[in-house]
Design a protein around this motif. Structure first.
Motif, mmCIF file in Angstrom:
data_model
loop_
_atom_site.group_PDB
_atom_site.id
_atom_site.type_symbol
_atom_site.label_atom_id
_atom_site.label_comp_id
_atom_site.label_asym_id
_atom_site.label_seq_id
_atom_site.Cartn_x
_atom_site.Cartn_y
_atom_site.Cartn_z
ATOM 1 N N ILE A 101 0.740 -1.077 -0.139
ATOM 2 C CA ILE A 101 0.115 -0.004 0.101
ATOM 3 C C ILE A 101 0.769 1.183 0.152
ATOM 4 O O ILE A 101 0.354 2.249 -0.231
ATOM 5 N N TRP A 102 2.152 1.189 0.238
ATOM 6 C CA TRP A 102 2.954 2.215 0.372
ATOM 7 C C TRP A 102 3.877 2.665 -0.847
ATOM 8 O O TRP A 102 4.650 3.517 -0.878
ATOM 9 N N ASP A 103 3.704 1.719 -2.082
ATOM 10 C CA ASP A 103 4.510 1.765 -3.035
ATOM 11 C C ASP A 103 4.387 3.052 -3.790
ATOM 12 O O ASP A 103 5.601 3.864 -3.952
ATOM 13 N N GLU A 104 3.330 3.925 -3.823
ATOM 14 C CA GLU A 104 3.112 4.982 -4.437
ATOM 15 C C GLU A 104 3.789 6.254 -3.631
ATOM 16 O O GLU A 104 4.324 7.195 -4.145
ATOM 17 N N VAL A 105 3.724 6.125 -2.265
ATOM 18 C CA VAL A 105 4.457 7.033 -1.274
ATOM 19 C C VAL A 105 5.926 7.020 -1.579
ATOM 20 O O VAL A 105 6.696 7.873 -1.684
ATOM 21 N N ILE A 106 6.311 5.701 -1.718
ATOM 22 C CA ILE A 106 7.870 5.331 -1.773
ATOM 23 C C ILE A 106 8.452 6.076 -3.100
ATOM 24 O O ILE A 106 9.715 6.631 -2.999
ATOM 25 N N GLU A 107 7.617 5.873 -4.080
ATOM 26 C CA GLU A 107 7.941 6.218 -5.426
ATOM 27 C C GLU A 107 8.199 8.170 -5.416
ATOM 28 O O GLU A 107 9.038 8.597 -5.992
ATOM 29 N N ARG A 108 7.387 8.468 -4.644
ATOM 30 C CA ARG A 108 7.151 10.045 -4.591
ATOM 31 C C ARG A 108 8.316 10.699 -3.399
ATOM 32 O O ARG A 108 8.719 11.833 -3.826
ATOM 33 N N LEU A 109 8.897 9.744 -2.726
ATOM 34 C CA LEU A 109 9.758 10.254 -1.494
ATOM 35 C C LEU A 109 11.105 9.781 -1.677
ATOM 36 O O LEU A 109 12.139 10.068 -0.874
ATOM 37 N N GLN A 110 11.442 8.741 -2.645
ATOM 38 C CA GLN A 110 12.722 8.037 -2.229
ATOM 39 C C GLN A 110 13.922 8.933 -2.732
ATOM 40 O O GLN A 110 14.867 8.505 -2.433
ATOM 41 N N ASP A 111 13.621 10.010 -3.338
ATOM 42 C CA ASP A 111 14.688 11.033 -3.666
ATOM 43 C C ASP A 111 15.364 11.387 -2.192
ATOM 44 O O ASP A 111 16.519 11.912 -2.201
ATOM 45 N N ARG A 112 14.600 11.407 -1.209
ATOM 46 C CA ARG A 112 14.983 12.301 -0.165
ATOM 47 C C ARG A 112 15.049 11.316 1.342
ATOM 48 O O ARG A 112 15.615 11.452 2.324
ATOM 49 N N PHE A 113 14.398 10.091 1.092
ATOM 50 C CA PHE A 113 14.293 9.112 2.149
ATOM 51 C C PHE A 113 14.606 7.716 2.058
ATOM 52 O O PHE A 113 14.525 7.238 0.577
ATOM 53 N N ALA A 114 14.862 6.897 2.963
ATOM 54 C CA ALA A 114 14.922 5.549 2.781
ATOM 55 C C ALA A 114 13.959 4.915 3.550
ATOM 56 O O ALA A 114 13.136 5.556 4.375
ATOM 57 N N PHE A 115 13.467 3.607 3.480
ATOM 58 C CA PHE A 115 12.131 3.091 3.827
ATOM 59 C C PHE A 115 12.599 1.648 4.341
ATOM 60 O O PHE A 115 13.368 0.711 4.044
ATOM 61 N N VAL A 116 11.662 1.248 5.437
ATOM 62 C CA VAL A 116 11.481 -0.027 5.808
ATOM 63 C C VAL A 116 9.804 -0.179 6.175
ATOM 64 O O VAL A 116 9.259 0.502 6.568
ATOM 65 N N LEU A 117 9.748 -1.364 5.326
ATOM 66 C CA LEU A 117 8.307 -1.843 5.412
ATOM 67 C C LEU A 117 8.166 -3.454 6.041
ATOM 68 O O LEU A 117 9.149 -4.071 5.708
ATOM 69 N N HIS A 118 7.158 -3.691 6.502
ATOM 70 C CA HIS A 118 6.953 -5.008 7.008
ATOM 71 C C HIS A 118 5.562 -5.424 6.924
ATOM 72 O O HIS A 118 4.668 -4.719 6.865
ATOM 73 N N ASP A 119 5.084 -6.872 6.688
ATOM 74 C CA ASP A 119 3.721 -6.976 6.852
ATOM 75 C C ASP A 119 3.563 -7.787 8.145
ATOM 76 O O ASP A 119 4.407 -8.498 9.034
ATOM 77 N N LYS A 120 2.710 -6.978 8.932
ATOM 78 C CA LYS A 120 2.157 -7.630 10.367
ATOM 79 C C LYS A 120 1.938 -8.970 10.344
ATOM 80 O O LYS A 120 1.676 -9.650 9.195
ATOM 81 N N ARG A 121 2.051 -9.427 11.548
ATOM 82 C CA ARG A 121 1.778 -11.061 11.739
ATOM 83 C C ARG A 121 0.428 -11.189 11.296
ATOM 84 O O ARG A 121 -0.530 -10.558 11.500
ATOM 85 N N GLY A 122 0.366 -12.502 10.519
ATOM 86 C CA GLY A 122 -1.163 -12.793 10.147
ATOM 87 C C GLY A 122 -1.452 -11.990 8.900
ATOM 88 O O GLY A 122 -2.520 -12.294 8.386
ATOM 89 N N HIS A 123 -0.452 -11.179 8.149
ATOM 90 C CA HIS A 123 -0.743 -10.373 6.923
ATOM 91 C C HIS A 123 0.236 -10.626 6.048
ATOM 92 O O HIS A 123 1.398 -11.130 6.471
ATOM 93 N N GLY A 124 -0.245 -10.621 4.648
ATOM 94 C CA GLY A 124 0.903 -10.611 3.599
ATOM 95 C C GLY A 124 1.825 -12.200 3.589
ATOM 96 O O GLY A 124 1.015 -13.069 3.930
ATOM 97 N N LEU A 125 2.920 -11.878 3.608
ATOM 98 C CA LEU A 125 3.813 -13.022 3.764
ATOM 99 C C LEU A 125 4.429 -13.491 5.043
ATOM 100 O O LEU A 125 5.198 -14.184 5.239
ATOM 101 N N SER A 126 3.895 -12.516 6.236
ATOM 102 C CA SER A 126 4.412 -12.853 7.632
ATOM 103 C C SER A 126 3.465 -14.095 7.978
ATOM 104 O O SER A 126 2.333 -14.276 7.445
#
Length: 263
Positions: A37-62
């Motif tokens: 869900i954060w892909d579009e935000v990262i695309e717009r902010l990647q020039d100035r920031f680094a990122f950490v993302l995770h799937d909560k337990r019970g969600h996604g591939l966690s």
């Protein structure tokens, strides 16, 4: 793919640009979503920031771990990930339950938090009766039984049209979540209350919400901002509960001034 084994779960995560030395934003997702869900935000902010993302337990591939969960389970998973990556003083951006995870992270590990973006969230969301009713409905009919009312809270009517492939993808994302993981996190939301902790937040904090959010309406998010000393409040027009998907340009535009001061 990257995975971290915590005390009782295996958490799927992704990083972007940590090697650059840029300020880090760590994201926490909403109920029923994964970190895409954060892909579009990262695309717009990647020039100035680094990122950490995770799937909560019970969600996604966690993994599912041991449901139902407490909010502290989710908080400890995020803290373990940041410790694993040797990160301190990150900007934590959490949406909905992710915003509660962010509040819990600050309350228990303030050393990890430089600033907070509390998106479409509150100090307390819903009532025990509401969450118990949702848990019961999922047990009886699965997530599919609640798809339509969930989407009505997540997105505005113009977004929820058959021709919108992104909307179709969001429906698929929700339907592919674990029903046990979803209801387990409903239990965590049911039992979480940060009303007493919010006034102790002493880092820069932005509370942001979609103007048509059906899960955490603007007045509720404003009430969280009012509890936090110096808390700021912003509204994204034409958006429901997940403005980073529905209105990414407007969402990022609302974040930029805060990020410029907090980075």
């Amino acid at each position: 793919m990257k995975f971290l084994k915590t005390a009782d779960a295996v958490i799927h995560y992704r990083t972007h640009g940590l090697e650059t030395g840029k300020p880090v934003i760590a994201f926490a997702n909403s109920l029923g979503t994964d970190f895409r869900i954060w892909d579009e935000v990262i695309e717009r902010l990647q020039d100035r920031f680094a990122f950490v993302l995770h799937d909560k337990r019970g969600h996604g591939l966690s993994d599912l771990a041991s449901a139902p969960y407490t909010m502290d389970d989710h908080v400890k998973d995020m803290a373990a990930l940041l410790d694993h990556l040797a990160l301190k003083q990150v900007i934590v951006c959490g949406l909905s339950v992710g915003g509660m995870i962010a509040q819990g992270l600050y309350a228990s590990r303030p050393d990890l938090v430089r600033a907070l973006i509390l998106s479409n969230t509150a100090h307390k969301i819903g009532t025990p009766e509401m969450w118990n009713s949702r848990i019961d409905a999922i047990r009886k009919g699965g997530i599919a039984a609640l798809l339509e009312p969930i989407m009505e809270r997540w997105f505005t009517p113009p977004f929820r049209v058959e021709s919108n492939s992104l909307y179709a993808g969001c429906c698929t994302m929700l339907l592919r979540q674990s029903a046990e993981g979803y209801s387990g996190t409903c239990a965590a939301l049911r039992d979480a209350d940060f009303t007493a902790q919010a006034p102790a937040i002493a880092v820069p904090t932005l509370c942001i919400v979609g103007d048509q959010d059906g899960s955490t309406p603007p007045a509720l998010v404003q009430s969280l901002a009012d509890l936090i000393p110096g808390g700021r409040f912003a509204v994204v027009e034409g958006a429901g509960h997940i403005p980073c998907l529905e209105q990414p340009d407007a969402y990022v535009a609302a974040l930029r001034p805060f990020l410029a001061e907090s980075a």
